[in-house]
Design a protein around this motif. Structure first.
Motif, PDB file in Angstrom:
ATOM      1  N   GLY A  34       0.788  -1.226   0.000  1.00 42.02           N
ATOM      2  CA  GLY A  34       0.000   0.000   0.000  1.00 42.02           C
ATOM      3  C   GLY A  34       0.817   1.271   0.000  1.00 42.02           C
ATOM      4  N   LYS A  35       2.104   1.164   0.245  1.00 43.37           N
ATOM      5  CA  LYS A  35       2.985   2.331   0.274  1.00 43.37           C
ATOM      6  C   LYS A  35       3.723   2.553  -1.038  1.00 43.37           C
ATOM      7  CE  LYS A  35       3.636   1.881   5.232  1.00 43.37           C
ATOM      8  NZ  LYS A  35       4.571   1.682   6.326  1.00 43.37           N
ATOM      9  N   LEU A  36       3.524   1.673  -2.006  1.00 42.98           N
ATOM     10  CA  LEU A  36       4.266   1.757  -3.265  1.00 42.98           C
ATOM     11  C   LEU A  36       3.607   2.707  -4.256  1.00 42.98           C
ATOM     12  CD1 LEU A  36       5.143  -1.992  -3.806  1.00 42.98           C
ATOM     13  CD2 LEU A  36       6.634  -0.172  -2.948  1.00 42.98           C
ATOM     14  N   PRO A  37       4.416   3.478  -4.980  1.00 44.41           N
ATOM     15  CA  PRO A  37       3.875   4.355  -6.026  1.00 44.41           C
ATOM     16  C   PRO A  37       3.177   3.540  -7.114  1.00 44.41           C
ATOM     17  CG  PRO A  37       6.203   4.833  -5.614  1.00 44.41           C
ATOM     18  CD  PRO A  37       5.870   3.583  -4.862  1.00 44.41           C
ATOM     19  N   GLY A  38       2.029   4.002  -7.546  1.00 46.06           N
ATOM     20  CA  GLY A  38       1.321   3.373  -8.650  1.00 46.06           C
ATOM     21  C   GLY A  38       0.396   2.237  -8.269  1.00 46.06           C
ATOM     22  N   PHE A  39       0.440   1.796  -7.002  1.00 50.91           N
ATOM     23  CA  PHE A  39      -0.453   0.721  -6.576  1.00 50.91           C
ATOM     24  C   PHE A  39      -1.878   1.245  -6.510  1.00 50.91           C
ATOM     25  CE2 PHE A  39      -2.758  -1.377  -3.075  1.00 50.91           C
ATOM     26  CZ  PHE A  39      -2.835  -2.645  -3.610  1.00 50.91           C
ATOM     27  N   ILE A  40      -2.830   0.496  -7.101  1.00 58.52           N
ATOM     28  CA  ILE A  40      -4.239   0.898  -7.101  1.00 58.52           C
ATOM     29  C   ILE A  40      -5.041   0.022  -6.139  1.00 58.52           C
ATOM     30  CG2 ILE A  40      -6.336   1.155  -8.479  1.00 58.52           C
ATOM     31  CD1 ILE A  40      -4.437   1.757 -10.886  1.00 58.52           C
ATOM     32  N   ASP A  41      -5.075  -1.287  -6.401  1.00 55.78           N
ATOM     33  CA  ASP A  41      -5.796  -2.199  -5.515  1.00 55.78           C
ATOM     34  C   ASP A  41      -5.381  -3.631  -5.779  1.00 55.78           C
ATOM     35  OD1 ASP A  41      -7.220  -3.003  -7.809  1.00 55.78           O
ATOM     36  OD2 ASP A  41      -9.007  -1.888  -7.277  1.00 55.78           O
ATOM     37  N   ARG A  42      -5.926  -4.530  -4.938  1.00 57.72           N
ATOM     38  CA  ARG A  42      -5.507  -5.932  -4.983  1.00 57.72           C
ATOM     39  C   ARG A  42      -6.654  -6.795  -4.496  1.00 57.72           C
ATOM     40  NH1 ARG A  42      -2.681  -9.584  -1.283  1.00 57.72           N
ATOM     41  NH2 ARG A  42      -0.967 -10.616  -2.344  1.00 57.72           N
ATOM     42  N   ASP A  43      -6.936  -7.877  -5.210  1.00 59.02           N
ATOM     43  CA  ASP A  43      -7.935  -8.870  -4.814  1.00 59.02           C
ATOM     44  C   ASP A  43      -7.242 -10.206  -4.635  1.00 59.02           C
ATOM     45  OD1 ASP A  43     -10.262  -7.184  -5.105  1.00 59.02           O
ATOM     46  OD2 ASP A  43     -10.059  -7.410  -7.268  1.00 59.02           O
ATOM     47  N   THR A  44      -7.642 -10.947  -3.612  1.00 62.85           N
ATOM     48  CA  THR A  44      -7.081 -12.268  -3.359  1.00 62.85           C
ATOM     49  C   THR A  44      -8.231 -13.256  -3.258  1.00 62.85           C
ATOM     50  OG1 THR A  44      -5.237 -11.313  -2.130  1.00 62.85           O
ATOM     51  CG2 THR A  44      -5.683 -13.642  -1.761  1.00 62.85           C
ATOM     52  N   GLY A  45      -8.125 -14.384  -3.961  1.00 62.16           N
ATOM     53  CA  GLY A  45      -9.178 -15.388  -3.927  1.00 62.16           C
ATOM     54  C   GLY A  45      -8.622 -16.796  -3.913  1.00 62.16           C
ATOM     55  N   LYS A  46      -9.468 -17.731  -3.517  1.00 56.22           N
ATOM     56  CA  LYS A  46      -9.091 -19.138  -3.447  1.00 56.22           C
ATOM     57  C   LYS A  46     -10.111 -19.985  -4.195  1.00 56.22           C
ATOM     58  CE  LYS A  46      -8.287 -22.932  -0.278  1.00 56.22           C
ATOM     59  NZ  LYS A  46      -8.516 -23.443   1.070  1.00 56.22           N
TER      60      LYS A  46
END
Length: 109
Positions: A34-46
């Motif tokens: 979350g601290k990185l430049p350019g990061f928007i979002d992230r989904d994790t699934g199983k």
């Protein structure tokens, strides 16, 4: 620079519970990703078969690559990486070509 979608698939390392992995995921997201430049979002699934998928959205391919360059040596990512069976790890990046989000108006129609 086009937005970039990064898709990662893997299985958990032997002995790692889903709960332990999700806890490490949340820590890594908060303390590193979350601290990185350019990061928007992230989904994790199983999947029902036990495979995992992570879908990340980046402002650019350059941002995605810069994150990977930092990820490898970052102390805050070691516990997360230890949860993954790296022999099953696969990552592919795609340039975003189209985007659609259901709006409230679309849902009412």
């Amino acid at each position: 620079m086009a937005k970039t979608i990064e898709i990662v698939t893997f299985r958990l390392a032997d002995g790692v519970s889903d709960e332990a992995f999700i806890a490490e995921t949340k820590t890594m997201e908060r303390d590193f990703l979350g601290k990185l430049p350019g990061f928007i979002d992230r989904d994790t699934g199983k999947s029902a078969e036990g495979g995992w998928i992570v879908v990340l959205h980046w402002a650019s391919a350059e941002d995605a690559q810069a994150s990977m360059n930092k990820f490898v040596d970052a102390p805050g990512t070691k516990a997360f990486t230890a949860c993954i069976d790296m022999s099953t790890f696969q990552m592919v990046r795609y340039r975003l070509e189209d985007f659609y989000k259901l709006s409230t108006d679309d849902a009412a129609a």
